[in-house]
Design an enzyme around this catalytic site. Structure first.
Site, PDB file in Angstrom:
ATOM      1  N   ARG A  55       1.043  -0.969  -0.006  1.00  0.00           N
ATOM      2  CA  ARG A  55       0.151   0.091  -0.136  1.00  0.00           C
ATOM      3  C   ARG A  55       0.799   1.311  -0.105  1.00  0.00           C
ATOM      4  NH1 ARG A  55      -5.144  -1.896   2.225  1.00  0.00           N
ATOM      5  NH2 ARG A  55      -5.277  -3.959   1.344  1.00  0.00           N
ATOM      6  N   SER A  95     -11.261  -6.634   7.197  1.00  0.00           N
ATOM      7  CA  SER A  95     -12.421  -6.457   6.304  1.00  0.00           C
ATOM      8  C   SER A  95     -12.807  -7.604   5.670  1.00  0.00           C
ATOM      9  CB  SER A  95     -12.048  -5.214   5.200  1.00  0.00           C
ATOM     10  OG  SER A  95     -12.137  -4.103   6.050  1.00  0.00           O
ATOM     11  N   ARG A 142      -0.764  -6.495  12.089  1.00  0.00           N
ATOM     12  CA  ARG A 142      -2.019  -5.776  13.071  1.00  0.00           C
ATOM     13  C   ARG A 142      -2.460  -6.504  14.083  1.00  0.00           C
ATOM     14  NH1 ARG A 142      -5.732  -1.512  10.197  1.00  0.00           N
ATOM     15  NH2 ARG A 142      -4.125  -0.357   9.327  1.00  0.00           N
ATOM     16  N   GLU A 150       0.263   4.137   0.818  1.00  0.00           N
ATOM     17  CA  GLU A 150      -0.428   5.155   1.611  1.00  0.00           C
ATOM     18  C   GLU A 150       0.647   5.944   2.204  1.00  0.00           C
ATOM     19  OE1 GLU A 150      -3.403   3.215   3.213  1.00  0.00           O
ATOM     20  OE2 GLU A 150      -2.183   1.658   4.166  1.00  0.00           O
ATOM     21  N   GLU A 177      -9.042  -1.859  13.737  1.00  0.00           N
ATOM     22  CA  GLU A 177      -9.571  -2.732  12.615  1.00  0.00           C
ATOM     23  C   GLU A 177      -8.339  -3.695  12.056  1.00  0.00           C
ATOM     24  OE1 GLU A 177     -10.553  -0.922   8.830  1.00  0.00           O
ATOM     25  OE2 GLU A 177      -9.849  -2.552   7.527  1.00  0.00           O
ATOM     26  N   ARG A 212      -0.377   2.058  12.866  1.00  0.00           N
ATOM     27  CA  ARG A 212      -1.005   0.724  12.471  1.00  0.00           C
ATOM     28  C   ARG A 212      -0.916   0.581  11.056  1.00  0.00           C
ATOM     29  NH1 ARG A 212      -4.726   4.730  12.637  1.00  0.00           N
ATOM     30  NH2 ARG A 212      -6.372   4.247  11.024  1.00  0.00           N
ATOM     31  N   HIS A 213      -0.060   1.739  10.206  1.00  0.00           N
ATOM     32  CA  HIS A 213       0.015   1.545   8.965  1.00  0.00           C
ATOM     33  C   HIS A 213       1.426   1.175   8.645  1.00  0.00           C
ATOM     34  CE1 HIS A 213      -3.763   3.623   8.706  1.00  0.00           C
ATOM     35  NE2 HIS A 213      -4.029   2.703   7.520  1.00  0.00           N
TER      36      HIS A 213
HETATM   37  P1  ATP Z   1      -7.313   1.089   7.232  1.00  0.00           P
HETATM   38  O1  ATP Z   1      -8.569   1.561   7.133  1.00  0.00           O
HETATM   39  O2  ATP Z   1      -6.856   0.766   8.781  1.00  0.00           O
HETATM   40  O3  ATP Z   1      -6.076   1.831   6.601  1.00  0.00           O
HETATM   41  P2  ATP Z   1      -8.055  -0.598   5.153  1.00  0.00           P
HETATM   42  O4  ATP Z   1      -9.251  -0.670   5.314  1.00  0.00           O
HETATM   43  O5  ATP Z   1      -7.525   0.435   4.193  1.00  0.00           O
HETATM   44  O6  ATP Z   1      -7.210  -0.393   6.596  1.00  0.00           O
HETATM   45  P3  ATP Z   1      -8.291  -3.155   3.878  1.00  0.00           P
HETATM   46  O7  ATP Z   1      -7.950  -2.811   2.622  1.00  0.00           O
HETATM   47  O8  ATP Z   1      -9.420  -3.337   4.466  1.00  0.00           O
HETATM   48  O9  ATP Z   1      -7.448  -2.242   5.010  1.00  0.00           O
HETATM   49  O10 ATP Z   1      -7.127  -4.386   4.134  1.00  0.00           O
HETATM   50  C1  ATP Z   1      -7.443  -5.550   5.169  1.00  0.00           C
HETATM   51  C2  ATP Z   1      -6.742  -5.664   6.388  1.00  0.00           C
HETATM   52  O11 ATP Z   1      -5.375  -5.678   6.038  1.00  0.00           O
HETATM   53  C3  ATP Z   1      -6.835  -4.477   7.407  1.00  0.00           C
HETATM   54  O12 ATP Z   1      -8.024  -4.675   8.132  1.00  0.00           O
HETATM   55  C4  ATP Z   1      -5.726  -4.592   8.301  1.00  0.00           C
HETATM   56  O13 ATP Z   1      -5.676  -5.360   9.105  1.00  0.00           O
HETATM   57  C5  ATP Z   1      -4.654  -4.813   7.000  1.00  0.00           C
HETATM   58  N1  ATP Z   1      -4.200  -3.715   6.507  1.00  0.00           N
HETATM   59  C6  ATP Z   1      -4.435  -2.739   5.493  1.00  0.00           C
HETATM   60  N2  ATP Z   1      -3.799  -1.880   5.198  1.00  0.00           N
HETATM   61  C7  ATP Z   1      -2.731  -1.954   6.352  1.00  0.00           C
HETATM   62  C8  ATP Z   1      -1.421  -1.298   6.164  1.00  0.00           C
HETATM   63  N3  ATP Z   1      -1.115  -0.065   5.582  1.00  0.00           N
HETATM   64  N4  ATP Z   1      -0.772  -1.888   7.138  1.00  0.00           N
HETATM   65  C9  ATP Z   1      -0.779  -2.773   8.000  1.00  0.00           C
HETATM   66  N5  ATP Z   1      -1.982  -3.457   7.912  1.00  0.00           N
HETATM   67  C10 ATP Z   1      -2.765  -3.163   6.871  1.00  0.00           C
HETATM   68 MN    MN Z   2     -10.872  -2.061   5.865  1.00  0.00          MN
END
Ligand code: ATP
Ligand code: MN
Length: 428
Positions: A210, A354, A402, A212, A351, A218-219
């Site tokens: 990602r 998902s 996480r 981001e 979270e 947490r990211h």
């Molecule tokens: P957030 O809103 O917390 O950024 P997300 O909704 O973008 O997460 P999803 O696309 O739903 O993330 O990804 C499924 C799971 O993968 C998340 O619930 C989380 O546990 C994990 N995850 C997602 N993005 C990250 C990240 N950048 N770093 C660590 N774990 C992640």
């Molecule tokens: Mn999510």
């Protein structure tokens, strides 16, 4: 068989042994010295005497964190702290550590997180840090065991891809010969294709990327995603798989690692399936009664999540999210087209997962490409699998780092990542 420190108690007094490890500390009294030897199971005292060691002078100058192999006689009547010691008659220096060390292993002075991560090879020698990854390994073993005994097939989908899973920004672009490619954000599209191939229940553990830019606790920019997808299943079915696999894996881990886990989280033993569920709309209602001004369609801030988490002990589901807050492939709720058959699994205020039932009708998918502003052409390889027989299906994606972070009450997801990748860190 190799002998480790935690085996010594099971061996006989006066037994001849060989053991390998790192020199944690030395204490010297001219013709006699004590070495505290460490392996990844513990520490033991080694006694070395000038008149029994041919290379005593060399050993006398041993530096901390050098790697040695010690042969000698086990003394189980030792007055040392551990109650056992080794009277060495041979010590081989396998690797000599330079001085000064970039950071200490047992020193009480704390170093900042950046220094720790820059010297992660030493940081991970600390038993409390090593334990996090033993825990992760056992937890993943437990999850795999659950999936395996429920007839999941473990798969490996590509991480270099031509199109974004969900379109959008969070993508790393890489050069792929004369084309552009991307590092995959999620195995979503591929695991769905495998459902059309008749795999029935798939399970994958692999990296997800990602791009981001936010730097939060947490990211990560690269994390380990545990994903499942199940044919002929709905959201409820895969929530069941999720809560039961979590409960099973935690039980396995506690059984395997014992009470050490409770040093991190004293209530870990209390996790029990099924997990409580609250709908998105109920959460909005609850938060509005607790000082937040939220409307239908708003996402929850970290502050709001803290308040909501106060209602629950550990894990809980938030279900039936609005269409606008979920990806294009999410199945709308049959009773309310503004809602979806989706869920997040929360652990305290974070979270973890998902998931949702997915759309299996390609005309509905095409509509959603339009609504979400995605270029249909990028998804041809995916959509094709929906045109020639696609079962209804559901699944989820869970972030391993996480999960471990929260189960062990760590304050930063980088603590549960061996070599974290974030906005500013690409090495080690
Ligand atoms: P957030 O809103 O917390 O950024 P997300 O909704 O973008 O997460 P999803 O696309 O739903 O993330 O990804 C499924 C799971 O993968 C998340 O619930 C989380 O546990 C994990 N995850 C997602 N993005 C990250 C990240 N950048 N770093 C660590 N774990 C992640
Ligand atoms: Mn999510």
């Amino acid at each position: 068989m190799r002998i480790y420190v935690n085996n010594l108690n099971e061996l006989n007094d006066n037994e001849r042994i060989t053991i390998n490890g790192w020199v944690q500390e030395t204490r010297k009294i001219k013709n006699l010295m004590f070495i505290i030897l460490r392996d990844n199971t513990g520490i033991v005292q080694v006694t070395a005497k000038k008149n029994t060691l041919s290379n005593y002078n060399e050993i006398y100058d041993l530096t901390r964190e050098s790697v040695i192999s010690v042969s000698g006689i086990l003394n189980k009547k030792s007055v040392s702290k551990s109650g056992v010691e080794i009277n060495a008659d041979k010590i081989e220096i396998l690797s000599y550590a330079e001085t000064p060390l970039p950071m200490g292993v047992i020193d009480k002075v704390s170093v900042d997180f950046d220094t720790r991560l820059n010297n992660r090879f030493i940081d991970l020698r600390k038993p409390e840090n090593f334990f996090i990854f033993k825990f992760e390994s056992e937890l993943l073993f437990g999850i795999r065991e659950y999936m395996n005994s429920n007839n999941f097939i473990e798969v490996h989908t590509p991480k270099t891809v031509a199109a974004a899973t969900e379109g959008g920004a969070d993508l790393f672009k890489v050069k792929y010969f004369e084309k552009d490619a991307y590092l995959n954000q999620s195995p979503q599209l591929y695991k769905e294709i495998l459902i059309s191939s008749g795999f029935d229940k798939v399970f994958e553990v692999g990296p997800a990327f990602r791009a981001e830019k936010e730097n939060t606790v947490r990211h990560l920019n690269e994390f380990t995603s545990i994903d499942i997808e199940v044919a002929f299943a709905d959201d409820n079915y895969v929530m069941g798989i999720l809560e039961n696999s979590m409960a099973h894996a935690i039980k396995h881990t506690i059984k395997k690692l014992g009470s050490d886990v409770f040093k991190y989280n004293s209530s870990l033993g209390e996790v029990k399936a099924p997990f409580p569920r609250i709908t998105y709309e109920e959460s909005i209602y609850y938060l509005n009664n607790n000082g937040f001004k939220l409307n239908f369609g708003d996402d929850f801030s970290p502050e709001a999540m803290k308040i909501l988490a106060g209602k629950f002990d550990n894990f809980y589901f938030i279900t039936k999210w609005p269409v606008d807050l979920r990806p294009f492939y999410t199945m709308p709720d049959e009773n309310n087209p503004e809602l979806t058959k989706s869920f997040d699994l929360q652990l305290n205020d974070i979270e973890i997962t998902s998931g949702a039932q997915r759309i299996h009708n390609y005309k509905m998918l095409e509509q959603n490409f339009l609504i979400k502003g995605l270029n249909k052409n990028n998804f041809e390889f995916y959509e094709k699998a929906f045109k020639y027989g696609m079962p209804p299906h559901a699944g989820w994606g869970l972030g391993l780092e996480r999960l471990v972070m929260n189960l062990l009450h760590l304050s930063n997801v980088r603590e549960s990542t061996l070599f974290p990748r974030d906005r500013t860190r690409l090495s080690p």
